[in-house]
Design an enzyme around this catalytic site. Sequence first.
Site, PDB file in Angstrom:
ATOM      1  N   ASN A   7       0.166   1.497   2.724  1.00  0.00           N
ATOM      2  CA  ASN A   7      -1.022   1.768   3.544  1.00  0.00           C
ATOM      3  C   ASN A   7      -0.760   3.052   4.307  1.00  0.00           C
ATOM      4  O   ASN A   7       0.068   3.080   5.224  1.00  0.00           O
ATOM      5  CB  ASN A   7      -1.306   0.605   4.502  1.00  0.00           C
ATOM      6  CG  ASN A   7      -2.559   0.840   5.342  1.00  0.00           C
ATOM      7  OD1 ASN A   7      -2.824   1.972   5.756  1.00  0.00           O
ATOM      8  ND2 ASN A   7      -3.318  -0.207   5.600  1.00  0.00           N
ATOM      9  N   GLU A  34      -6.197   2.290   2.727  1.00  0.00           N
ATOM     10  CA  GLU A  34      -6.743   3.048   3.868  1.00  0.00           C
ATOM     11  C   GLU A  34      -6.666   4.558   3.618  1.00  0.00           C
ATOM     12  O   GLU A  34      -6.164   5.304   4.470  1.00  0.00           O
ATOM     13  CB  GLU A  34      -6.057   2.654   5.188  1.00  0.00           C
ATOM     14  CG  GLU A  34      -6.504   1.300   5.703  1.00  0.00           C
ATOM     15  CD  GLU A  34      -6.373   1.172   7.224  1.00  0.00           C
ATOM     16  OE1 GLU A  34      -7.334   1.536   7.915  1.00  0.00           O
ATOM     17  OE2 GLU A  34      -5.326   0.699   7.705  1.00  0.00           O
ATOM     18  N   ASP A 149      -2.064  -4.187   1.216  1.00  0.00           N
ATOM     19  CA  ASP A 149      -2.070  -4.638   2.606  1.00  0.00           C
ATOM     20  C   ASP A 149      -2.900  -5.913   2.664  1.00  0.00           C
ATOM     21  O   ASP A 149      -4.125  -5.852   2.647  1.00  0.00           O
ATOM     22  CB  ASP A 149      -2.655  -3.538   3.483  1.00  0.00           C
ATOM     23  CG  ASP A 149      -2.750  -3.947   4.950  1.00  0.00           C
ATOM     24  OD1 ASP A 149      -2.409  -5.101   5.273  1.00  0.00           O
ATOM     25  OD2 ASP A 149      -3.163  -3.110   5.764  1.00  0.00           O
ATOM     26  N   ASN A 151      -2.943  -8.069   5.144  1.00  0.00           N
ATOM     27  CA  ASN A 151      -3.316  -8.476   6.497  1.00  0.00           C
ATOM     28  C   ASN A 151      -3.101  -9.974   6.707  1.00  0.00           C
ATOM     29  O   ASN A 151      -3.887 -10.655   7.371  1.00  0.00           O
ATOM     30  CB  ASN A 151      -4.748  -8.066   6.833  1.00  0.00           C
ATOM     31  CG  ASN A 151      -4.842  -6.653   7.390  1.00  0.00           C
ATOM     32  OD1 ASN A 151      -4.036  -6.254   8.225  1.00  0.00           O
ATOM     33  ND2 ASN A 151      -5.805  -5.893   6.914  1.00  0.00           N
ATOM     34  N   ASP A 220       2.421  -6.458   4.058  1.00  0.00           N
ATOM     35  CA  ASP A 220       2.193  -5.749   2.793  1.00  0.00           C
ATOM     36  C   ASP A 220       3.045  -6.433   1.724  1.00  0.00           C
ATOM     37  O   ASP A 220       4.265  -6.558   1.883  1.00  0.00           O
ATOM     38  CB  ASP A 220       2.574  -4.279   2.947  1.00  0.00           C
ATOM     39  CG  ASP A 220       1.755  -3.587   4.029  1.00  0.00           C
ATOM     40  OD1 ASP A 220       0.681  -3.050   3.698  1.00  0.00           O
ATOM     41  OD2 ASP A 220       2.167  -3.633   5.214  1.00  0.00           O
ATOM     42  N   ASP A 249       1.433   3.659  10.249  1.00  0.00           N
ATOM     43  CA  ASP A 249       1.970   2.476  10.942  1.00  0.00           C
ATOM     44  C   ASP A 249       2.505   1.432   9.950  1.00  0.00           C
ATOM     45  O   ASP A 249       3.158   0.474  10.364  1.00  0.00           O
ATOM     46  CB  ASP A 249       0.958   1.865  11.928  1.00  0.00           C
ATOM     47  CG  ASP A 249      -0.453   1.828  11.422  1.00  0.00           C
ATOM     48  OD1 ASP A 249      -0.693   2.151  10.240  1.00  0.00           O
ATOM     49  OD2 ASP A 249      -1.347   1.453  12.210  1.00  0.00           O
ATOM     50  N   HIS A 250       2.255   1.640   8.653  1.00  0.00           N
ATOM     51  CA  HIS A 250       2.859   0.804   7.597  1.00  0.00           C
ATOM     52  C   HIS A 250       3.932   1.614   6.865  1.00  0.00           C
ATOM     53  O   HIS A 250       3.924   2.845   6.911  1.00  0.00           O
ATOM     54  CB  HIS A 250       1.807   0.402   6.552  1.00  0.00           C
ATOM     55  CG  HIS A 250       0.699  -0.464   7.066  1.00  0.00           C
ATOM     56  ND1 HIS A 250       0.563  -1.795   6.721  1.00  0.00           N
ATOM     57  CD2 HIS A 250      -0.348  -0.189   7.885  1.00  0.00           C
ATOM     58  CE1 HIS A 250      -0.519  -2.296   7.295  1.00  0.00           C
ATOM     59  NE2 HIS A 250      -1.088  -1.339   8.009  1.00  0.00           N
TER      60      HIS A 250
END
Length: 259
Positions: A7, A34, A149, A151, A220, A249-250
Amino acid sequence: MKIATFNINGIKARLPVLTDWLRDSAPDVAVLQEIKSVDQAFPREQIEDLGYTVETHGQKGFNGVAILSRLPLEDVTRGLPGDPDDEQARWIEATAMGARPVRICGLYLPNGNPAPGPKYDYKLAWMARLQARVHDILQTEEPATICGDYNVIPQDDDAARPEAWRDDALGLPATRDAFRRLVNLGLTDAFRAVDPGAGHYSFWDYQAGAWDRNLGIRIDHHLLTPQAADLLQAAWIEKDLRAREKPSDHVPVWVDLDA
DNA sequence: ATGCCGGCCCAAGGCCGA
């Protein structure tokens, strides 16, 4: 065949990090989430110059997924079946033509917060559609990874502070139940197949020093069909990328398949 | 912390992420 899901949190902001990573870590296939870009604006030439085929499924501003591959890609499809009114770009599939072909399914599963509410309803409905698509993929009896991802924090060991996620859309019992039903169709969480321990994360919030304090979560994932699980050589998380300049941030999550 | 950071829209402040 080395496959990484990543991501990137915006292709425009992350292009230098992405191209450096493609050069340094050299995935055969990179599955991105993303991208936050329409297909026409995706910087495909700079990635093609590194030897990658580029397939995108983007939308304006948010979401968006892509597959980059040094191997030929066949049978590319875009969008998760099951709801013709769903306009969010969160699913792409292609077959990477290695020594053995591998079906690559890239997903950006809805966040779902705040829960309860319409966004959480959408998350659970999306997971039900994913369940149906994975059921069909399993019927093919071919090697496939359903990666991206999710989530979803599958277990308490997948969060530094599991108590902080109990009422969150990423950790609610209904979220974990839906993820478990998916796995129970016959998939293998590749990372957990090679490392059952706690303390392995793929996301750290930009805020409140989450990275410095290692307050991460593992969201992930690569879920492998049985035919792909039989080819699994290794699985790992490329944690170091989180410490670079202007990081996502991933971080990338990898599998190496004998394919 | 019901958003501390960061990216998107596009030119300011709001939306979104997890």
